[in-house]
Scaffold this active site. Structure first.
Site, PDB file in Angstrom:
ATOM      1  CB  ILE A  75      -0.986   0.008   1.196  1.00 29.76           C
ATOM      2  CG1 ILE A  75      -1.927   1.210   1.131  1.00 29.76           C
ATOM      3  CG2 ILE A  75      -0.259  -0.085   2.511  1.00 29.76           C
ATOM      4  CD1 ILE A  75      -3.085   1.152   2.108  1.00 29.76           C
ATOM      5  CB  ALA A  76       2.457   3.190  -2.060  1.00 30.28           C
ATOM      6  CB  VAL A  77      -0.614   7.470   0.170  1.00 30.87           C
ATOM      7  CG1 VAL A  77      -1.214   8.835  -0.126  1.00 30.87           C
ATOM      8  CG2 VAL A  77      -1.720   6.472   0.528  1.00 30.87           C
ATOM      9  CD  GLU A 105       4.636  -8.786   5.049  1.00 27.44           C
ATOM     10  OE1 GLU A 105       4.449  -8.580   3.835  1.00 27.44           O
ATOM     11  OE2 GLU A 105       4.259  -9.822   5.602  1.00 27.44           O
ATOM     12  CG  ASN A 110       4.959   3.337   8.198  1.00 31.07           C
ATOM     13  OD1 ASN A 110       4.370   4.336   8.595  1.00 31.07           O
ATOM     14  ND2 ASN A 110       4.870   2.897   6.954  1.00 31.07           N
ATOM     15  CE1 TYR A 117      -2.222  -0.728   6.783  1.00 28.45           C
ATOM     16  CE2 TYR A 117      -0.118  -1.019   7.859  1.00 28.45           C
ATOM     17  CZ  TYR A 117      -0.853  -0.763   6.721  1.00 28.45           C
ATOM     18  OH  TYR A 117      -0.219  -0.538   5.523  1.00 28.45           O
TER      19      TYR A 117
END
Length: 148
Positions: A75-77, A105, A110, A117
């Site tokens: 997942i990336a933004v 994971e 982070n 999460y």
């Protein structure tokens, strides 16, 4: 601007290229374009992209499901769109109708992602020592059960 989420298909070549570019901008060990294309060619893997009103890529999420187990692989933004709810929008989309235990994971450092999460019902169940490179770092293992 109201972002929208699109499920990316192998035919979305420009969008796949944008995912590849963002992947290399964000991750120290990015997936290759071949890996990205191979992943979405697999019927068990879905790629969701968050797009702005000009169809610019804001972020993306890979989820792979096999029977009653699923994994958020990535997942990336984009840094330009962080803290605007894009990751939540992607997670909402991926979780909608998902009937599976969900695993992921995340880098131990982070803390914003770990907090997100947890908000979605993920709990920590272990650590993988030295899982990440560049820099070397542990991964926190998280799980969200079907009942969440």
């Amino acid at each position: 601007m109201m972002p929208r989420v699109k499920r990316v298909t192998p035919e979305d070549t420009a969008l796949l290229t944008a995912v590849g570019v963002l992947e290399t901008e964000i991750f120290s060990d990015p997936w290759s374009m071949q890996s990205i294309c191979s992943a979405i060619a697999n019927r068990c893997t879905r790629l969701y992209a968050a797009l702005d009103d000009t169809d610019a890529l804001m972020g993306y999420l890979f989820v792979t499901q096999v029977m009653d187990t699923a994994d958020i692989a990535n997942i990336a933004v984009s840094p330009a769109f962080r803290r605007q709810g894009i990751a939540s929008l992607l997670l909402d989309t991926a979780l909608d109708g998902l009937e599976a235990d969900l695993f992921l994971e995340v880098r131990a450092s982070n803390t914003p992602a770990i907090a997100l999460y947890r908000k979605y019902g993920f709990t920590e169940y272990g650590v993988r020592k030295n899982y990440y490179d560049s820099p070397r770092e542990d991964a926190v293992l998280m799980k969200r059960g079907m009942e969440s």
